[in-house]
Design an enzyme around this catalytic site. Structure first.
Site, PDB file in Angstrom:
ATOM      1  N   PRO A  93       0.813  -1.227   0.000  1.00  0.00           N
ATOM      2  CA  PRO A  93       0.000   0.000   0.000  1.00  0.00           C
ATOM      3  C   PRO A  93       0.844   1.274   0.000  1.00  0.00           C
ATOM      4  CG  PRO A  93      -0.573  -1.438   1.879  1.00  0.00           C
ATOM      5  CD  PRO A  93       0.606  -2.046   1.194  1.00  0.00           C
ATOM      6  N   GLU A 120       0.028  -7.040   8.893  1.00  0.00           N
ATOM      7  CA  GLU A 120       0.155  -5.578   8.913  1.00  0.00           C
ATOM      8  C   GLU A 120       1.334  -5.068   8.098  1.00  0.00           C
ATOM      9  OE1 GLU A 120      -1.871  -2.953  10.369  1.00  0.00           O
ATOM     10  OE2 GLU A 120      -3.135  -4.704  10.069  1.00  0.00           O
ATOM     11  N   ARG A 158      -1.303  -9.853 -21.173  1.00  0.00           N
ATOM     12  CA  ARG A 158      -2.105  -9.528 -22.360  1.00  0.00           C
ATOM     13  C   ARG A 158      -1.316  -8.720 -23.386  1.00  0.00           C
ATOM     14  NH1 ARG A 158      -3.969  -4.393 -22.465  1.00  0.00           N
ATOM     15  NH2 ARG A 158      -5.751  -4.747 -23.827  1.00  0.00           N
ATOM     16  N   ASP A 173      -5.220  -0.664 -28.165  1.00  0.00           N
ATOM     17  CA  ASP A 173      -5.351  -0.324 -26.753  1.00  0.00           C
ATOM     18  C   ASP A 173      -4.236   0.605 -26.309  1.00  0.00           C
ATOM     19  OD1 ASP A 173      -7.592  -1.741 -26.415  1.00  0.00           O
ATOM     20  OD2 ASP A 173      -6.751  -3.286 -25.112  1.00  0.00           O
TER      21      ASP A 173
HETATM   22  C1  9D3 Z   1      -3.000   1.083   8.624  1.00  0.00           C
HETATM   23  C2  9D3 Z   1      -1.984   0.114   8.173  1.00  0.00           C
HETATM   24  N1  9D3 Z   1      -2.412  -0.646   6.986  1.00  0.00           N
HETATM   25  C3  9D3 Z   1      -1.996   0.081   5.739  1.00  0.00           C
HETATM   26  C4  9D3 Z   1      -3.135   0.697   5.041  1.00  0.00           C
HETATM   27  C5  9D3 Z   1      -1.756  -1.936   7.081  1.00  0.00           C
HETATM   28  C6  9D3 Z   1      -1.945  -2.820   5.913  1.00  0.00           C
HETATM   29  C7  9D3 Z   1      -3.203  -3.127   5.440  1.00  0.00           C
HETATM   30  C8  9D3 Z   1      -3.349  -4.008   4.369  1.00  0.00           C
HETATM   31  C9  9D3 Z   1      -0.845  -3.380   5.308  1.00  0.00           C
HETATM   32  C10 9D3 Z   1      -0.993  -4.251   4.253  1.00  0.00           C
HETATM   33  C11 9D3 Z   1      -2.249  -4.571   3.807  1.00  0.00           C
HETATM   34  C12 9D3 Z   1      -2.402  -5.523   2.680  1.00  0.00           C
HETATM   35  N2  9D3 Z   1      -2.357  -4.855   1.369  1.00  0.00           N
HETATM   36  C13 9D3 Z   1      -1.407  -5.098   0.474  1.00  0.00           C
HETATM   37  O1  9D3 Z   1      -0.531  -5.904   0.725  1.00  0.00           O
HETATM   38  C14 9D3 Z   1      -1.404  -4.374  -0.769  1.00  0.00           C
HETATM   39  C15 9D3 Z   1      -2.285  -3.379  -1.295  1.00  0.00           C
HETATM   40  C16 9D3 Z   1      -3.464  -2.769  -0.768  1.00  0.00           C
HETATM   41  O2  9D3 Z   1      -3.947  -3.041   0.345  1.00  0.00           O
HETATM   42  N3  9D3 Z   1      -4.076  -1.824  -1.539  1.00  0.00           N
HETATM   43  C17 9D3 Z   1      -3.641  -1.465  -2.765  1.00  0.00           C
HETATM   44  N4  9D3 Z   1      -2.545  -1.995  -3.287  1.00  0.00           N
HETATM   45  C18 9D3 Z   1      -1.888  -2.945  -2.546  1.00  0.00           C
HETATM   46  S1  9D3 Z   1      -0.504  -3.716  -3.042  1.00  0.00           S
HETATM   47  C19 9D3 Z   1      -0.390  -4.626  -1.677  1.00  0.00           C
END
Ligand code: 9D3
Length: 254
Positions: A93, A120, A158, A173
């Site tokens: 994230p 987490e 793709r 595309d």
């Molecule tokens: C408040 C802390 N959280 C971050 C928003 C902790 C957290 C939540 C969910 C840490 C990792 C995750 C799991 N998500 C992913 O591994 C992830 C992800 C996502 O949640 N949203 C968009 N892209 C991605 S790429 C990997």
């Protein structure tokens, strides 16, 4: 193209390997997928892959050691197979937003090693030691990196030569996506009337200049409404003609 994925849930990748365009491309040998479970690189009886965060706080953190061992095994395996050296990509994230340019790059460099997190987060020492790039799918919270990895694999596969049966549609595309930079126009197929709703007459006219202009205006209208950021970029990159600008001025601001 060869994809390696480090994941606690290897079964999730069956869908991209087996279904649709990506499944056919896989059956044709255009790409291969190897999954690696960090649990297989643990040494304790419980096959532990996570532990509590130093400093406290909610949830659990993925331990560095099983991930490092898995990535080392992949490096060995890829080298032995004569596969191209590729980046280790962490789905996160906090990564940069993934886009079509990155999909195109992945498909042209021979793949990637995807590391999918759960819980987490991941011990930062693994990231600093082994991860080359971090990518996000967007600003929403998922339960792990598998679905983003699968989405990125889908976007890259793709684009492989021969993956799309209808010859030039991926070229078309990429013109739509990266050259004009506008959203696609609506599509219609038979029947001509469906529950009393007819196909726009211009599409039945056989006048290809009018059809092209109508589609262009639909794209401009949709992009102005849904993605003003893309319209601004298209304008800055010089993809909007005087006729486009004139049409945009006719749109109500509603
Ligand atoms: C408040 C802390 N959280 C971050 C928003 C902790 C957290 C939540 C969910 C840490 C990792 C995750 C799991 N998500 C992913 O591994 C992830 C992800 C996502 O949640 N949203 C968009 N892209 C991605 S790429 C990997």
């Amino acid at each position: 193209m060869r994809i390696d994925a480090v994941t606690l849930f290897p079964d999730m990748f069956e869908v991209v390997r087996d279904a649709g365009v990506t499944g056919r491309a896989h059956a044709q040998g255009l790409w291969s997928l190897h999954t690696w479970n960090p649990r297989d690189y643990t040494h304790d009886v419980h096959r532990t892959v996570d532990d509590r965060p130093y400093g406290g706080g909610p949830g659990m953190v993925m331990m560095a050691e099983p991930l490092s061992q898995a990535v080392s095994a992949i490096r060995q395996h890829r080298q032995h197979a004569g596969a191209a050296p590729v980046p280790v990509v962490l789905l996160s994230p906090v990564g940069k937003p993934f886009d079509q340019a990155q999909a195109s790059r992945l498909s042209s460099i021979g793949g990637a090693v995807f590391v999918c997190g759960r819980y987490e987060g991941i011990d930062q020492r693994f990231i600093d030691e082994h991860v080359d790039e971090q990518w996000s799918l967007g600003d929403f919270v998922l339960t792990g990196g598998e679905i983003p990895a699968i989405a990125m694999i889908d976007a890259a596969v793709r684009l492989l030569p021969g993956a799309l049966n209808h010859g030039d549609s991926s070229l078309q595309d990429s013109f739509q996506d990266s050259l004009s930079g506008l959203l696609d126009s609506p599509h219609f197929t038979r029947p001509e009337t469906l529950s009393g709703v007819t196909v726009p007459a211009v599409l039945l006219s056989g006048n290809h200049a009018n059809i092209a202009r109508w589609r262009r205006e639909q794209s401009l209208q949709l992009t102005a409404r849904n993605r003003p950021d893309l319209l601004t970029r298209a304008r800055q990159q010089g993809h909007l003609t005087p006729a486009d600008e004139k049409f945009l001025l006719t749109l109500s601001q509603a």
